[in-house]
Design a protein around this motif. Structure first.
Motif, PDB file in Angstrom:
ATOM      1  N   ARG A 211     -20.765 -10.943  18.045  1.00 37.90           N
ATOM      2  CA  ARG A 211     -22.190 -11.107  17.760  1.00 37.90           C
ATOM      3  C   ARG A 211     -22.892  -9.801  17.415  1.00 37.90           C
ATOM      4  O   ARG A 211     -24.119  -9.745  17.377  1.00 37.90           O
ATOM      5  CB  ARG A 211     -22.853 -11.802  18.956  1.00 37.90           C
ATOM      6  CG  ARG A 211     -22.370 -13.234  19.131  1.00 37.90           C
ATOM      7  CD  ARG A 211     -22.615 -13.779  20.539  1.00 37.90           C
ATOM      8  NE  ARG A 211     -22.192 -15.172  20.649  1.00 37.90           N
ATOM      9  CZ  ARG A 211     -20.925 -15.571  20.853  1.00 37.90           C
ATOM     10  NH1 ARG A 211     -19.959 -14.663  20.998  1.00 37.90           N
ATOM     11  NH2 ARG A 211     -20.630 -16.860  20.937  1.00 37.90           N
TER      12      ARG A 211
ATOM     13  N   ASN B 207     -24.507  -6.863  15.273  1.00 35.25           N
ATOM     14  CA  ASN B 207     -25.213  -6.778  13.996  1.00 35.25           C
ATOM     15  C   ASN B 207     -24.485  -5.753  13.127  1.00 35.25           C
ATOM     16  O   ASN B 207     -24.559  -4.551  13.388  1.00 35.25           O
ATOM     17  CB  ASN B 207     -26.659  -6.354  14.231  1.00 35.25           C
ATOM     18  CG  ASN B 207     -27.483  -6.338  12.960  1.00 35.25           C
ATOM     19  OD1 ASN B 207     -26.943  -6.293  11.849  1.00 35.25           O
ATOM     20  ND2 ASN B 207     -28.796  -6.377  13.109  1.00 35.25           N
ATOM     21  N   ARG B 208     -23.791  -6.222  12.127  1.00 33.13           N
ATOM     22  CA  ARG B 208     -22.961  -5.325  11.318  1.00 33.13           C
ATOM     23  C   ARG B 208     -23.782  -4.306  10.547  1.00 33.13           C
ATOM     24  O   ARG B 208     -23.259  -3.273  10.092  1.00 33.13           O
ATOM     25  CB  ARG B 208     -22.075  -6.117  10.359  1.00 33.13           C
ATOM     26  CG  ARG B 208     -22.795  -6.786   9.200  1.00 33.13           C
ATOM     27  CD  ARG B 208     -21.843  -7.584   8.324  1.00 33.13           C
ATOM     28  NE  ARG B 208     -20.813  -6.759   7.693  1.00 33.13           N
ATOM     29  CZ  ARG B 208     -19.728  -7.248   7.097  1.00 33.13           C
ATOM     30  NH1 ARG B 208     -19.521  -8.553   7.075  1.00 33.13           N
ATOM     31  NH2 ARG B 208     -18.854  -6.446   6.524  1.00 33.13           N
ATOM     32  N   SER B 209     -25.070  -4.549  10.365  1.00 31.96           N
ATOM     33  CA  SER B 209     -25.879  -3.628   9.578  1.00 31.96           C
ATOM     34  C   SER B 209     -26.159  -2.327  10.315  1.00 31.96           C
ATOM     35  O   SER B 209     -26.349  -1.282   9.687  1.00 31.96           O
ATOM     36  CB  SER B 209     -27.198  -4.285   9.165  1.00 31.96           C
ATOM     37  OG  SER B 209     -28.015  -4.521  10.303  1.00 31.96           O
TER      38      SER B 209
ATOM     39  N   GLN C 268     -28.927 -18.201  16.019  1.00 35.67           N
ATOM     40  CA  GLN C 268     -29.760 -17.024  15.813  1.00 35.67           C
ATOM     41  C   GLN C 268     -29.409 -15.992  16.883  1.00 35.67           C
ATOM     42  O   GLN C 268     -29.052 -16.339  18.015  1.00 35.67           O
ATOM     43  CB  GLN C 268     -31.243 -17.378  15.881  1.00 35.67           C
ATOM     44  CG  GLN C 268     -31.714 -18.201  14.705  1.00 35.67           C
ATOM     45  CD  GLN C 268     -33.182 -17.970  14.395  1.00 35.67           C
ATOM     46  OE1 GLN C 268     -33.889 -17.240  15.087  1.00 35.67           O
ATOM     47  NE2 GLN C 268     -33.657 -18.604  13.325  1.00 35.67           N
TER      48      GLN C 268
ATOM     49  N   ASN D 290     -20.082 -15.249  14.212  1.00 35.96           N
ATOM     50  CA  ASN D 290     -21.258 -14.952  13.401  1.00 35.96           C
ATOM     51  C   ASN D 290     -20.833 -14.874  11.935  1.00 35.96           C
ATOM     52  O   ASN D 290     -20.073 -13.979  11.549  1.00 35.96           O
ATOM     53  CB  ASN D 290     -21.864 -13.620  13.851  1.00 35.96           C
ATOM     54  CG  ASN D 290     -23.127 -13.257  13.090  1.00 35.96           C
ATOM     55  OD1 ASN D 290     -23.502 -13.923  12.113  1.00 35.96           O
ATOM     56  ND2 ASN D 290     -23.786 -12.192  13.516  1.00 35.96           N
ATOM     57  N   PRO D 291     -21.302 -15.793  11.094  1.00 33.34           N
ATOM     58  CA  PRO D 291     -20.874 -15.795   9.681  1.00 33.34           C
ATOM     59  C   PRO D 291     -21.106 -14.462   8.976  1.00 33.34           C
ATOM     60  O   PRO D 291     -20.363 -14.112   8.056  1.00 33.34           O
ATOM     61  CB  PRO D 291     -21.722 -16.911   9.066  1.00 33.34           C
ATOM     62  CG  PRO D 291     -22.093 -17.792  10.206  1.00 33.34           C
ATOM     63  CD  PRO D 291     -22.239 -16.896  11.396  1.00 33.34           C
ATOM     64  N   LYS D 292     -22.104 -13.704   9.410  1.00 27.60           N
ATOM     65  CA  LYS D 292     -22.409 -12.434   8.752  1.00 27.60           C
ATOM     66  C   LYS D 292     -21.352 -11.375   9.026  1.00 27.60           C
ATOM     67  O   LYS D 292     -21.319 -10.343   8.343  1.00 27.60           O
ATOM     68  CB  LYS D 292     -23.785 -11.932   9.201  1.00 27.60           C
ATOM     69  CG  LYS D 292     -24.932 -12.813   8.727  1.00 27.60           C
ATOM     70  CD  LYS D 292     -26.277 -12.249   9.143  1.00 27.60           C
ATOM     71  CE  LYS D 292     -27.412 -13.145   8.640  1.00 27.60           C
ATOM     72  NZ  LYS D 292     -28.740 -12.616   9.050  1.00 27.60           N
ATOM     73  N   ASN D 293     -20.484 -11.612  10.016  1.00 25.78           N
ATOM     74  CA  ASN D 293     -19.436 -10.638  10.322  1.00 25.78           C
ATOM     75  C   ASN D 293     -18.088 -11.009   9.712  1.00 25.78           C
ATOM     76  O   ASN D 293     -17.053 -10.417  10.063  1.00 25.78           O
ATOM     77  CB  ASN D 293     -19.293 -10.483  11.842  1.00 25.78           C
ATOM     78  CG  ASN D 293     -20.459  -9.715  12.445  1.00 25.78           C
ATOM     79  OD1 ASN D 293     -21.122  -8.949  11.760  1.00 25.78           O
ATOM     80  ND2 ASN D 293     -20.712  -9.935  13.728  1.00 25.78           N
ATOM     81  N   GLU D 294     -18.103 -11.966   8.814  1.00 30.07           N
ATOM     82  CA  GLU D 294     -16.857 -12.373   8.164  1.00 30.07           C
ATOM     83  C   GLU D 294     -16.195 -11.188   7.472  1.00 30.07           C
ATOM     84  O   GLU D 294     -16.845 -10.369   6.820  1.00 30.07           O
ATOM     85  CB  GLU D 294     -17.149 -13.472   7.140  1.00 30.07           C
ATOM     86  CG  GLU D 294     -15.901 -14.028   6.470  1.00 30.07           C
ATOM     87  CD  GLU D 294     -16.222 -15.134   5.477  1.00 30.07           C
ATOM     88  OE1 GLU D 294     -15.309 -15.562   4.754  1.00 30.07           O
ATOM     89  OE2 GLU D 294     -17.404 -15.564   5.429  1.00 30.07           O
TER      90      GLU D 294
END
Length: 719
Positions: A301, A303-305, A334, A375-379
């Motif tokens: 989870r 935040n890759r940014s 979320q 978390n799809p954003k960390n694919e």
């Protein structure tokens, strides 16, 4: 007083991924915890885990904030149902509700569903001693229920209007389709002894007994049972601590550990990592174990940014609701990244497991090559990538203070812009409006840097070979140069006056104990840049425990002075210190220059003059860590100062005396007190009238980080 009844504890059985067969091969687990006015019933089998809370006002209950209630909470989706009841005649306090059948009060519901997840749930029988009305029913999410009970009691029309009421003979049913247009939640009551009627959306019950059924169709979690959550060599704890290990199992799953029952049945990063640090000696290791469940949940989870750690995950119906509020038609989870303290725990737990344990060393390579999938954003990122992103953030944000001449307040770690919370005291007045938290800057940052250095030395972060020495150098500066910013010195005369003013302002009925103030009072404030232009928030606190537990500092004069003031405040009675017969208070505002402190840190405030179990555990573990250093060849100077060493040892034993005297409360989240008959008396926080403008806070009967006394034990050699 908490009481526990265990109905069936299958210590050697596993609750694995929900099975499609109607009948479970293993017996279910049920246990009951009574904490008046709340009766908590826990049920787990191969299909689901569920908590049922029956609230019935006790003789001493404040009827303006406590009323009859039936609540059902599922870890799957952080989902729930609540029904609030009132006596039909309107006489507040006359209605009492109880569950029938004390041997096995709950029975499972399971129905296969060809179009999706099976229907799972729970049934039981509830008794009303007099005629009652169902005043409010909320179906869907625990977060929606929390918003109603802890907020301004507002209901969301889009959610409430979707509840469908129906009656079939002596059965009244309520149902709601979630905002995902797929999941359905149902609640029904069937008269067994009495009668029930429905008039539009008003349900009326005669005095009597009713069967209730609560169910929904949402994917369930794979639970770790009481044996699976512990190391093989620690399984005897199941017998020694049946309550705590059963509760730990209820909060433990193969993909994450949950923060608390019932209000926090979801992922909380900080909570799970603090719990891991305190519980690690007994938690199961390896693939599928509790330790890796915690670490993987945190990594998934991130935040890759920017490498931030997720504080809280919002899932299920509430996630869909928040997405809709933002104009998105999505059921995606979320993630809340507003906290700053969570970032620093990750390197510490990774080092503690993957570097310092044999199992962790063997598992390291395979674990870190795992591909992120939650978390799809960390694919496309591995766990190693995500751990590196977090470490990069810590190194980048700590370098300014560690640089030559960089030891200024502006280079300390601040709360994120626009946030009033950022660490564990995350309520409105938790750190008095401060922007620079004490625990983060003086303990968490240097501890994380020490771990990054150790990880780099062990071969981690190959892209940053310089971290081996840089992180260690940074850590030394943060260890030695941050305390000075938070130091509070109150001259003796001022200290006496402030405490006496506080006693008058707060209405505390006990002794002021100012005769015990024999010199200047020194401590470290909660934060910098507080409300009303406070340079330092002058509130005495227990956050010294972080530095005790996470660091072995080597600045000898500083360490000795730090330990001396820690021991003083532990040993001195409230309101001149932190000690009460119900435990150490996490905050004492008596030395504050601003009398507003007396109004913001109170017995009914979530982070006020109250007791938190895990702070007791970390304080005890931290004092032990410092005292056992005296057995090392390079023992710190305080070990050779007979007076100081004796005082620290006395403080350690005093903390343990308080812990043992309050064993009945230890597994709960937080508790408060009232002064009654000349003594401190334990009182549930939710039983106290809320502060003006605030809502009542109901403490969880079982909290993950409050179960840490399973592992944190008194060192008899230090008596």
């Amino acid at each position: 007083m908490w009481t526990l009844t265990v109905y069936a504890i299958p210590h050697h059985t596993g609750y694995h991924a929900p099975q499609s067969s109607t009948v479970c091969k293993e017996s279910a687990s049920q246990f009951h915890i009574s904490a008046p006015p709340y009766d908590n019933y826990f049920f787990s089998d191969c299909h689901t885990s569920v908590q049922v809370v029956v609230t019935s006002p006790a003789p001493m209950s404040n009827l303006t904030i406590i009323g009859p209630r039936l609540l059902v909470a599922w870890p799957g989706g952080n989902s729930g149902i609540v029904g609030f009841f009132a006596p039909q005649d309107g006489q507040n306090g006359s209605l009492a509700i109880t569950l029938e059948n004390s041997t096995t009060p709950l029975a499972p519901i399971f129905k296969n569903n060809t179009s999706g997840p099976p229907v799972v749930g729970i049934s039981g029988r509830i008794r009303f001693n007099t005629s009652a009305i169902l005043t409010v029913a909320i179906l869907g999410s625990i977060r929606t229920i929390r918003d109603f009970t802890e907020g301004p009691s507002l209901l969301v029309p889009k959610i409430q209007d979707a509840v469908v009421y129906s009656q079939d003979g002596e059965k009244v049913s309520l149902g709601r389709t979630w905002l995902d247009n797929v999941t359905e939640t149902h609640l029904s009551f069937t008269a067994r002894l009495g009668g029930v009627s429905l008039n539009h959306r008003t349900v009326v019950f005669e005095a009597g007994v009713y069967s209730f059924e609560a169910s929904y169709n949402y994917p369930q979690l794979e639970q770790l049972n009481s044996i699976e959550v512990l190391k093989p060599q620690s399984t005897e704890l199941v017998t020694q601590f049946s309550d705590q290990t059963a509760s730990l199992s209820f909060l433990s799953y193969t993909t994450k550990l949950l923060a608390g029952a019932w209000r926090f049945l979801t992922y909380f990063g900080r909570d799970s990592m603090i719990s891991l640090l305190l519980l690690q000696p007994v938690l199961s290791e390896g693939e599928g174990g509790a330790v890796e469940a915690v670490i993987s949940a945190v990594l998934e989870r991130i935040n890759r940014s920017d490498g931030s750690i997720c504080h809280e995950e919002t899932i299920g119906d509430y996630a869909t609701f928040l997405n809709m509020q933002g104009g998105l038609a999505s059921t995606a989870p979320q993630y809340d990244y507003k906290m700053i303290d969570s970032d620093y725990y990750l390197p510490i737990v990774i080092e503690q497991y993957f570097v310092r344990t044999a199992v962790g060393q063997r598992r390291s390579e395979a674990f870190l090559q795992t591909q992120a999938s939650v978390n799809p954003k960390n694919e496309g990122l591995t766990y190693a990538d995500l751990a590196r992103l977090n470490a990069e953030k810590i190194m980048n944000t700590s370098v300014a203070f560690a640089a030559d001449g960089g030891q200024v307040k502006g280079n300390l770690i601040h709360l994120k812009k626009g946030q009033i919370v950022g660490q564990w005291r995350d309520s409105t007045y938790g750190i008095g409006g401060g922007r620079v938290p004490y625990d983060v800057n003086t303990a968490l940052v240097p501890a994380a840097l020490r771990s990054i250095s150790a990880l780099s030395n062990a071969g981690y972060f190959p892209d940053h070979p310089g971290w081996k020495t840089d992180a260690a150098d940074f850590a030394k500066v943060w260890e030695d140069e941050t305390l000075q910013f938070f130091e509070v010195q109150v001259p003796q005369a001022s200290a006496i006056r402030r405490v006496e003013d506080y006693v008058k302002q707060s209405g505390f009925q006990g002794p002021a104990n100012t005769d015990n103030i024999t010199g200047n009072v020194s401590f470290y404030g909660l934060a910098l840049e507080g409300n009303n232009n406070q340079a330092v928030v002058q509130v005495l606190n227990t956050d010294d425990c972080f530095r005790l537990f996470l660091l072995n500092t080597t600045n000898q004069s500083q360490l000795s002075a730090f330990l001396s003031q820690v021991a003083d405040h532990i040993l001195q009675p409230f309101p001149i210190g932190l000690s009460t017969s119900v435990g150490l208070l996490i905050a004492n505002p008596a030395y504050g220059e601003d009398l507003m402190s007396a109004e913001n840190w109170t017995t009914n405030a979530y982070h006020g003059t109250v007791v938190w179990s895990w702070q007791l555990a970390m304080m005890a573990a931290g004092l032990e860590r410092q005292l056992v250093r005296c057995d090392d060849a390079s023992a710190p100077n305080f070990c050779y100062d007979q007076t100081l060493h004796g005082k620290v040892k006395t403080a350690y034993n005093h903390v343990w005396d308080l812990i043992q005297a309050n064993h009945a409360q230890l597994s709960s989240e937080v508790w408060s007190w009232v002064w009654r008959d000349g003594a401190f008396t334990v009182e549930a926080l939710g039983n106290l009238p809320p502060a003006p403008g605030a809502s009542p806070t109901e403490s969880d009967v079982r909290q993950l980080w409050s179960l840490t006394f399973i592992a944190v034990r008194r060192n008899e050699k230090l008596k």
